[in-house]
Motif scaffolding. Structure first.
Motif, PDB file in Angstrom:
ATOM      1  N   ASP A  55      -3.356  -2.200 -10.853  1.00  0.00           N
ATOM      2  CA  ASP A  55      -3.050  -2.330  -9.422  1.00  0.00           C
ATOM      3  C   ASP A  55      -2.129  -1.236  -8.898  1.00  0.00           C
ATOM      4  O   ASP A  55      -1.546  -1.376  -7.831  1.00  0.00           O
ATOM      5  CB  ASP A  55      -2.442  -3.700  -9.115  1.00  0.00           C
ATOM      6  CG  ASP A  55      -1.146  -3.961  -9.878  1.00  0.00           C
ATOM      7  OD1 ASP A  55      -0.629  -3.017 -10.508  1.00  0.00           O
ATOM      8  OD2 ASP A  55      -0.661  -5.103  -9.843  1.00  0.00           O
ATOM      9  N   HIS A 324      -8.666  -8.422 -11.205  1.00  0.00           N
ATOM     10  CA  HIS A 324      -7.321  -8.226 -11.747  1.00  0.00           C
ATOM     11  C   HIS A 324      -7.159  -9.125 -12.973  1.00  0.00           C
ATOM     12  O   HIS A 324      -7.279 -10.343 -12.876  1.00  0.00           O
ATOM     13  CB  HIS A 324      -6.296  -8.604 -10.668  1.00  0.00           C
ATOM     14  CG  HIS A 324      -4.890  -8.199 -10.973  1.00  0.00           C
ATOM     15  ND1 HIS A 324      -4.224  -8.590 -12.121  1.00  0.00           N
ATOM     16  CD2 HIS A 324      -4.002  -7.462 -10.260  1.00  0.00           C
ATOM     17  CE1 HIS A 324      -2.995  -8.097 -12.099  1.00  0.00           C
ATOM     18  NE2 HIS A 324      -2.841  -7.411 -10.989  1.00  0.00           N
ATOM     19  N   PHE A 377      -9.157 -10.535  -6.967  1.00  0.00           N
ATOM     20  CA  PHE A 377      -8.064  -9.587  -6.732  1.00  0.00           C
ATOM     21  C   PHE A 377      -6.916 -10.254  -5.981  1.00  0.00           C
ATOM     22  O   PHE A 377      -7.118 -11.246  -5.265  1.00  0.00           O
ATOM     23  CB  PHE A 377      -8.565  -8.381  -5.926  1.00  0.00           C
ATOM     24  CG  PHE A 377      -9.619  -7.582  -6.630  1.00  0.00           C
ATOM     25  CD1 PHE A 377      -9.291  -6.747  -7.680  1.00  0.00           C
ATOM     26  CD2 PHE A 377     -10.956  -7.680  -6.249  1.00  0.00           C
ATOM     27  CE1 PHE A 377     -10.269  -6.018  -8.341  1.00  0.00           C
ATOM     28  CE2 PHE A 377     -11.936  -6.951  -6.895  1.00  0.00           C
ATOM     29  CZ  PHE A 377     -11.590  -6.117  -7.951  1.00  0.00           C
TER      30      PHE A 377
END
Length: 511
Positions: A55, A324, A377
């Motif tokens: 990220d 993620h 995400f």
């Protein structure tokens, strides 16, 4: 409506970093890692800034040494080697075993570092750590017979490896090399894994394992880590361009070498009908976004079966999950089961995306394009390193996707009409590490498989690097030097009888 996700408590980079500093304060200082040479952790080298592919979070970068310092480190490793090679095997085994116990104790932290540094999903990060530990334990249990009548090399083993498997490839190799009686040198990959390797090395050094861990550019350190007369063997895992330069250097001077290079691993479909089996396999081939030396990015399909292939392939590829790796809906939730997270960095994602666009502009047919909108995400997070799955039919010969491994979630499909075309398309990259052929007829497989230029060929199933006693190597330009795996890994880093010729892929003139 998609759920709102949050970072699972206790998994932030800051949490992992503080745990590293508490466990190995000698190796982690403030916001940087240290280099390890001459049995000391040293604050030398220029630390490069780095960010996580997950990220964009700032993380520790590699502290890059210059060439003269690297040469000092190599000479110091030779001194360690000369002492370690005379250490009794039982003591070496005990020290490596103690290192494995320490790695096991800190298994989850090592895996968390892999998530942040190279973007591995949690399941795959844990598997990377476990394969290293379990694999080396097998060597500890079986080393006596493997080194019987053999001696350590004259100098340390120099390891230059890619970033994708820091534990199960690099640390595994280092500990087996040490078990066999050699001091070991490792260059941290430029693209990621420095903190994980630093923690693993710190745990090994505490148990008396002669490890040297340095960072730097390949061009700057190559003279020391490849050509130095002190080096007993060069072990390399990476791309063909760098591997070819190293191969030229080591063969010119007759140095022992193990050079694992990339190849276009292919999956052939010929006179086949078990589509349910194939559809089960497809999502598994996307593990870690195909950023593996044994990934399968190319399908070579009999034209008459193309409609049936697509009917099995497309629903399966749409099941692939990305996002993620540490994002959860509720704090108490387990970490998500993902097939892959980000690519190694945003530059690689852009490069591969540009190659896809260019291939389509030149005639490739897009059969599937995933969307990041379907991923998991955090709200507003940086997704620059993420690329959803893409499938292209008939990439043009002018595209890198036609002849080279993409090292990302891009599949290409080539249609063929004859067995000769099938074999030519499956052998497009002049050698590969693995390949597979799906065919209903055992006799057809038995006839065609030996003509496929891959070290391992599966029938309707994926092949892997392997563990423990399973051998590994490559044909053509995918490998240079000694093969590894099982007993061969130990033979590659020890001296045997006079005139011994190691199993491997050597030029005819190599003695």
């Amino acid at each position: 409506m998609a759920p709102t996700l949050t970072l699972k408590p206790g998994t932030a980079w800051a949490d992992a970093w503080q745990r590293c500093r508490a466990i190995a304060p000698e190796a982690f200082r403030d916001d940087r890692v240290l280099n390890l040479w001459a049995a000391q952790w040293r604050p030398d080298g220029r630390a490069l800034p780095a960010t996580s592919p997950v990220d964009g979070t700032p993380i520790a970068g590699p502290p890059r040494l210059d060439a003269p310092t690297a040469q000092q480190a190599v000479r110091a490793s030779l001194d360690q080697h000369r002492a370690w090679r005379h250490t009794p095997l039982a003591e070496r085994g005990a020290r490596v075993g103690a290192t494995l116990d320490a790695l096991t104790e800190h298994r989850e932290l090592l895996a968390l570092l892999l998530v942040w540094e190279i973007g591995k999903p949690w399941r795959l990060a844990q598997a990377d750590v476990d394969r290293a530990i379990d694999g080396v334990r097998w060597y500890v249990e079986n080393i006596d017979a493997m080194v019987d009548g053999r001696t350590p090399l004259a100098g340390p083993v120099s390891n230059i490896a890619s970033w994708n498997y820091p534990m199960s490839v690099l640390v595994h190799a280092m500990l087996v090399q040490a078990l066999a009686g050699n001091a070991v040198i490792a260059k941290t990959p430029t693209d990621g894994g420095v903190a994980c390797l630093t923690l693993a090395s710190a745990l090994a050094v505490r148990e008396g394992i002669p490890v040297t861990l340095v960072s730097g550019s390949g061009g700057e350190l190559s003279e020391a880590l490849v050509r130095s007369p002190e080096i007993g063997c060069v072990s390399f895992v990476g791309g063909r361009d760098t591997g070819a330069r190293i191969a030229t250097a080591v063969t010119d001077i007759g140095k022992r070498h193990i050079l694992e290079q990339e190849g276009l691993n292919t999956w052939g479909i010929w006179n086949y009908s078990d589509w349910d089996a194939l559809s089960t396999v497809i999502p598994k081939l996307y593990d870690y976004g195909k950023q593996r030396c044994t990934a399968y990015p190319r399908f070579v399909v009999q034209r008459a079966l193309f409609d049936q292939f697509l009917a099995a392939y497309l629903p399966a590829v749409r099941k692939v999950r990305t996002g993620h790796p540490l994002a959860v809906e509720h704090p108490e939730d387990a970490l998500p089961e993902l097939d892959f997270g980000p690519l190694i960095n945003a530059a690689k994602a852009k490069e591969l995306g540009d190659q896809v666009t260019e291939a389509i502009d030149r005639g490739a047919v897009p059969l599937h394009r995933g969307s990041l909108a379907d991923g998991r995400f955090l709200a507003g997070q940086d997704t620059g390193a993420y690329l959803p799955p893409v499938t292209l039919l008939n990439p043009p010969p002018s595209s890198p996707l036609f002849h080279a491994e993409p090292f990302g979630p891009v599949d290409t499909i080539v249609l063929v009409d004859t067995e000769a075309e099938l074999l030519a398309a499956m052998n497009a990259s002049n050698g590969a590490l693995v390949a597979s052929l799906s065919t209903d007829d055992p006799e057809t497989y038995a006839r065609l498989a030996p003509q496929i230029r891959a070290f391992k060929v599966g029938r309707g199933k994926a092949r892997s690097r392997g563990d423990r006693e399973e051998l590994f190597g490559g044909f053509g330009a995918s490998w240079r030097g000694a093969f590894v795996g099982g007993e061969l890994l130990v033979r590659a880093v020890t001296e045997g009888p006079a005139g011994e010729r190691l199993p491997g892929n050597f030029p005819q003139s190599y003695a």
